[in-house]
Design a protein around this motif. Sequence first.
Motif, short mmCIF file in Angstrom:
data_model
loop_
_atom_site.label_atom_id
_atom_site.label_comp_id
_atom_site.label_asym_id
_atom_site.label_seq_id
_atom_site.Cartn_x
_atom_site.Cartn_y
_atom_site.Cartn_z
N MET A 204 3.18 -27.69 24.19
CA MET A 204 2.65 -28.58 25.21
C MET A 204 1.97 -27.80 26.33
O MET A 204 0.91 -28.20 26.82
N ARG A 205 2.57 -26.67 26.69
CA ARG A 205 1.98 -25.86 27.77
C ARG A 205 0.63 -25.28 27.33
O ARG A 205 -0.28 -25.17 28.13
N VAL A 206 0.55 -24.93 26.04
CA VAL A 206 -0.74 -24.40 25.56
C VAL A 206 -1.78 -25.52 25.57
O VAL A 206 -2.93 -25.31 25.99
N VAL A 207 -1.38 -26.72 25.12
CA VAL A 207 -2.33 -27.85 25.13
C VAL A 207 -2.85 -28.08 26.55
O VAL A 207 -4.03 -28.34 26.76
N LEU A 208 -1.95 -27.95 27.53
CA LEU A 208 -2.32 -28.23 28.92
C LEU A 208 -2.90 -27.03 29.66
O LEU A 208 -3.11 -27.08 30.87
N GLY A 209 -3.14 -25.96 28.89
CA GLY A 209 -3.78 -24.81 29.51
C GLY A 209 -2.88 -24.00 30.41
O GLY A 209 -3.35 -23.14 31.16
N LEU A 210 -1.58 -24.26 30.39
CA LEU A 210 -0.68 -23.48 31.25
C LEU A 210 -0.36 -22.14 30.62
O LEU A 210 -0.14 -21.16 31.32
N ASP A 211 -0.32 -22.12 29.29
CA ASP A 211 -0.15 -20.86 28.57
C ASP A 211 -1.36 -20.69 27.66
O ASP A 211 -1.96 -21.67 27.21
N ALA A 212 -1.71 -19.45 27.41
CA ALA A 212 -2.80 -19.20 26.47
C ALA A 212 -2.19 -18.77 25.15
O ALA A 212 -1.25 -17.97 25.12
N ALA A 213 -2.69 -19.34 24.06
CA ALA A 213 -2.21 -18.93 22.75
C ALA A 213 -2.89 -17.63 22.35
O ALA A 213 -4.00 -17.36 22.78
N ASP A 214 -2.19 -16.83 21.53
CA ASP A 214 -2.81 -15.61 21.04
C ASP A 214 -3.87 -15.96 20.00
O ASP A 214 -4.86 -15.25 19.84
N GLU A 215 -3.62 -17.05 19.29
CA GLU A 215 -4.53 -17.47 18.22
C GLU A 215 -4.49 -18.97 18.13
O GLU A 215 -3.52 -19.59 18.56
N GLY A 216 -5.50 -19.54 17.49
CA GLY A 216 -5.50 -20.98 17.24
C GLY A 216 -6.10 -21.74 18.40
O GLY A 216 -6.51 -21.16 19.40
N ARG A 217 -6.18 -23.08 18.23
CA ARG A 217 -6.77 -23.83 19.32
C ARG A 217 -6.05 -25.15 19.51
O ARG A 217 -5.40 -25.67 18.59
N ALA A 218 -6.18 -25.68 20.70
CA ALA A 218 -5.56 -26.94 21.05
C ALA A 218 -6.61 -27.77 21.77
O ALA A 218 -7.24 -27.30 22.71
N LEU A 219 -6.81 -28.99 21.30
CA LEU A 219 -7.84 -29.85 21.89
C LEU A 219 -7.24 -31.17 22.33
O LEU A 219 -6.32 -31.70 21.71
N VAL A 220 -7.76 -31.68 23.43
CA VAL A 220 -7.39 -33.01 23.89
C VAL A 220 -8.67 -33.83 23.84
O VAL A 220 -9.66 -33.49 24.48
N GLY A 221 -8.66 -34.91 23.05
CA GLY A 221 -9.87 -35.72 22.90
C GLY A 221 -11.04 -34.88 22.42
O GLY A 221 -12.18 -35.10 22.82
#
Lengths: 524, 309
Positions: free
Chosen positions: B47-64
């Motif tokens: 959830m934090r990665v989706v909300l931009g609070l944490d950065a993932a090392d790999e992969g992506r998370a999109l909202v809409g």
Amino acid sequence: MTTGTTTPYRSRRRPGRAGFPQLLRAEWTKFRTVRGWVLAMTAAAVVIVSFGLIFATGSHSSCGNGTVEVACPTPPTGPGGELVDDRFYFVHQSLTGDGGITVRLTSMTGIITYPPPNHDKIVSGLVPWAKAGVIVKDGTRQGSAYAAMMVTADHGVRMQYDYTHDTAGRPGRVSAAAPRWLRLNRSGDTLTGYESADGTQWTQVGTTHLPRLPATVQIGLFVASPNDLTVEQSALGGSVGQARYTQATAVFDHVGLRGTTPGGQWSRDEIGAHGQTDWERYHRPSGVRESGGGYTVTGDGDIAPRTDGSPIERTLIGMLAGLIVMIVVAVMFMTAEYRRGLIHTTLIASPRRGRMLAAKAVVIGLVSFVAGVAATAITVPSGTRILRRGGEFPFPVSSLTELRVIVGTAALLAVAAVLALALGALFRRSVAAIITAIAVIVVPYVLAFASVLPDDVTRWLLRLTPAAGFAIQQSVPAYKQVIGNYAPSAGYYPLAPWAGFAVLCAYAALALGLAAHRLRRRGS
Amino acid sequence: MEATIEVSGLRKRFGSTVALDGMSFTVRPGQVTGFVGPNGAGKSTTMRVVLGLDAADEGRALVGGRPFWSLRNPLSHVGALLDAAALQPSRTARNHLLWLAHSQGLTARRVDEVIEQVGLRTAKRRRAGGYSLGMRQRLGIAAALLGDPPVLMLDEPFNGLDLDGIVWIRGFLRSLATEGRAVLVSSHLMSELQDIAGHIVVVGRGRVLADASVADLIAAASRDRVTLRTTARSEAMTALAHAGATVAATDRDTLTVSGLAAEHIVAALGARAVPFSEVTAHRATLEEAYMDLTRDAVQFAAPGPEAAR
């Protein structure tokens, strides 16, 4: 599966604009809705005002006249409004309209009473700015306009006028083997000074316009010798200044007047005559002796701006306490977010982190500025007025300088608050950030003001630390033609007002930059 | 733009700990999606990665369909409740919502609307520091709703709630989903999601273990399980264990048997003359389905009641 049939939700509201102005408004709402912060900021302003007014009310000077206590005489002010010293021995004639004076100086000697190291005898010698020469002055009133050409003990020939202006001529001491010729001409309101080694080859030293000079002025010879000031570093750091009586005697000949009544009589005046020292009473009083066409003139005192006294920024004595309160509020404004985890809500609402930090900095800066300017705009003028009523004579300054002290102090508070906020964002912990902010802003200033360190060390502190910003408060400049105790503890900063302020701004910018960098690296 | 959360191939390490290990799933509009897994499975990190609070090392998370950081009015795209305790205690609830509203260019009227919606009207001028946990959860949901977003993300919204609160929140989330919103609700207790989630994403050790509708999950967990009712529980357990089955006692006279078909169970019991009253195909609960899926993924598991004796 229900997915295929569901219509995704679409809000019927128009989304609001979420730019920087909205961010500013949000941060302002955040600030004003925590009552403790608002109260603390108000308290900081109240502390600045009340400390200042209490200090001013508590400061009283009175002078004794025998056993009677009387109001102190108002010190003279020069044409520029500044407090001045105007005491010297003056041998003069009236001059109406254009004219001039030419003299040759062949000797300059003097005495210094009880100098270090033993302070046990009166020695012969001259203080560096002992001066003798020719002068054109608007009467004999202290503080009136003048222009003068002079020989000094250690600073060669100078042209000086209206107390604060000083132009250097040929260096070197005067003696029978190396006499100095001086000439001062008046033409309309233009005064021009010349010097010569032989009376034939003349060099112009300087020229000035003194439109305040009336048609009839006093023209003649003068001698002055400022007190001998020594500043001793005490063992625990800090400094103690001592001033000792000195006297100078100069021998003039080849006196030539132009434009005065031919055969006119010399008048003699001890300008700003004051209590006589035993030296004057029993050995040599100020005065003039004529012998063989020459004049031997003895005098003391100085014609120069005053450097000892209270500058108007003294009334801002409560500023330090106010500053500490503002630092604490500014740090909390940032660290409260980390302490409660509220920072996540903030960052979700405004994912562009640099902007969020900028908005916070603007808000805390503006709040501190407004609280600060409200306090200083009351304290400085009222405090100065109260000081005057109490018989103190704070250095009068131009309204532009007073404005700089008032607005500059508020700006200093604002930038210090921004620096504290940035430290809060860097450390993310209140205590560490508050301690650091106080250590870099307040402590160097306190060390300088309390003069617990050698002056040279505090000067460097006030150049290199954020406390350099306090220079914005200095209302009276240091004059190179006056030996004074220009120590930080006396309110003299090593950097010019805006230069010092720029150092503080640079620190705030650096801290903000580092904080933004840390904030942008995810994982908060 | 579709009202969804899309997460694909997220990987993240904190030092030597792998927090996310290829997390991928999609949250669809119109239903509540349960996001379930043991503590430490990577729910909050996702959830934090989706909300931009944490950065993932790999992969992506999109909202809409867009990365969160690129959203200009983030709160009108996604509403989130991460930590209901994240409040300045001396600020009133209304003022907490007010600064959030101001940051999105929204007005005080919108604040009063969401306060009304979550039922905090009478308490809105009280300091948030004096709020009970239940009230804070409501306040957090109000904050998530401010921008009227099509996507909602709630991290453990049931934590610390009393029964009334749980009932309210379930009804509320269901109605939000019915409006067509995508609602992602994390929990470490499957039972909390039993009646509201239409879809479940089960995670463990930073990875998706199951991503299915509730109906499919229950069907899968029920397979091969048999409920046995017997008065001689311990004899039955011994007999079935000898026959190679895994047995769990679920009640005083009820056993759940897996790994052995019903006819073999009857035969094994008959051979030892163990009495029984009923053998039926088992209808699993969501809880059981979850326990099956996460048994291997639980990092610090205590021996549970389901373990075979």
